[in-house]
Design an enzyme around this catalytic site. Structure first.
Site, short mmCIF file in Angstrom:
data_model
loop_
_atom_site.label_atom_id
_atom_site.label_comp_id
_atom_site.label_asym_id
_atom_site.label_seq_id
_atom_site.Cartn_x
_atom_site.Cartn_y
_atom_site.Cartn_z
N ASP B 92 -10.35 74.12 -69.97
CA ASP B 92 -9.93 72.84 -69.40
C ASP B 92 -9.83 71.76 -70.48
OD1 ASP B 92 -12.95 73.33 -68.98
OD2 ASP B 92 -12.78 71.15 -69.03
N ASP B 95 -13.24 69.94 -76.90
CA ASP B 95 -13.84 68.73 -77.46
C ASP B 95 -14.36 69.06 -78.86
OD1 ASP B 95 -15.04 66.31 -77.88
OD2 ASP B 95 -16.08 66.23 -75.98
N GLY B 97 -15.09 72.00 -79.72
CA GLY B 97 -14.53 73.32 -80.00
C GLY B 97 -15.58 74.40 -80.15
N LEU B 100 -15.62 77.16 -77.23
CA LEU B 100 -14.43 78.00 -77.31
C LEU B 100 -14.46 78.88 -78.56
CD1 LEU B 100 -12.02 78.23 -75.40
CD2 LEU B 100 -10.69 77.09 -77.15
N ASP B 151 -15.62 67.52 -63.71
CA ASP B 151 -16.61 66.81 -62.90
C ASP B 151 -17.35 65.74 -63.68
OD1 ASP B 151 -18.05 68.77 -64.47
OD2 ASP B 151 -19.79 68.20 -63.26
N ARG B 157 -14.38 67.17 -58.79
CA ARG B 157 -13.61 68.35 -59.18
C ARG B 157 -12.39 68.56 -58.28
NH1 ARG B 157 -16.36 71.67 -62.83
NH2 ARG B 157 -18.63 71.73 -62.69
#
Lengths: 111, 170
Positions: B92, B95, B97, B100, B151, B157
């Site tokens: 989503d 930021d 990283g 991820l 959220d 959400r």
């Protein structure tokens, strides 16, 4: 990786170290000082020592928890470092960055 | 706390449709597998997979976050084997990283034919891990965003648009 007993200058540095440890990112604390100003005979007269070095990303991180109005000194040092060592990748995290990095909701979904 | 949408539902739909078309072109003739990072990416993942026009598969993972346990790990792992597969890792927001980067490293260790990163939102301001983002929905300024799966301490959400939250949570 340094141990949790490493003498950090500020709690935010210890928190960043914990964050990096959580993600398994190797880090070094203040491993290197860079000359950033020289006198007329090219002797270094001022140095800058970023707080963290992340070898995996070849990235230096400097944290500051001063209020934005008092960031001038750090901003100047980072600017001089970038000017005099353009190959060095350095990032300045401000007080707001630090607060947001470690905020409860941000931590809960930080990617 | 929230006002006008930063990106309204129509803008999101259009951008997701474009991303779906781009992915469909890039992966034509293959059977890619979309791997979504739960929970916030769920609406984006669902819309994106419906926007692609080629056959694809879908799976999800979830990881624990900083403050939950001693180190990052998968809380929910893939149900399928990705060895030799073309993987599109869907998040989503990227930021720092760091999350991820971890997920990507684990998945790459399983021998996929390729692995591309797709994110709805890219907020590069505090990036630490240098992530190559192949598909990007929107770049964000340094604001806290809610809606469309994102959220604020569990709320918002369900909103169909993305809103800048008035305050960054403490």
């Amino acid at each position: 990786m340094a141990s949790s007993r490493s003498p950090f200058a500020h709690a935010s540095e210890a928190e960043l170290a914990r964050l990096l440890d959580f993600y398994g990112i190797p880090w070094q604390y203040e491993p290197r000082s860079f000359p950033i100003a020289w006198d007329e005979r090219r002797r270094p007269v001022e140095f800058f020592t970023p707080d963290f070095y992340l070898p995996e990303y070849d990235l230096y991180i400097e944290l500051t928890v001063a209020k934005p109005i008092r960031n001038t000194r750090k901003n100047r040092k980072v600017r001089l470092l970038r000017d005099s060592h353009p190959h060095v990748n350095v990032k300045l995290f401000t007080k707001r960055d630090v607060e947001r990095l470690f905020s409860r909701a941000a931590r809960a979904r930080a990617s | 706390m929230i006002g006008e949408p930063l990106f309204d539902a129509a803008t999101i739909r259009a951008r997701v449709r474009d991303l779906g078309a781009e992915i469909s072109r890039d992966y034509a003739g293959t059977l890619p597998i979309f791997v979504g990072l739960l929970s916030a990416a769920a609406p984006f993942l669902a819309d994106l997979t419906r926007a692609v026009t080629i056959p694809c598969e879908l799976d999800v993972i979830s990881v624990n976050r900083f403050g939950q346990g001693d180190g990052i790990a998968f809380q929910k792992d893939l149900a399928c084997d990705i060895a030799g597969r073309h993987v599109i890792l869907v998040d989503d927001t990227i930021d720092t990283g760091l999350t991820l980067h971890y997920a990507r490293k684990v998945l790459l260790g399983r021998g996929p034919a390729s692995l591309a990163v797709c994110t709805l939102l890219d907020r590069p301001h505090r990036r630490i891990a240098d992530i190559e983002i192949r598909y990007r929905g929107f770049e964000l300024p340094d604001v806290y965003v809610v809606g469309y799966g994102l959220d604020y301490l569990g709320r918002y959400r369900e909103l169909p648009a993305l809103y800048a939250h008035g305050t960054w949570p403490a």
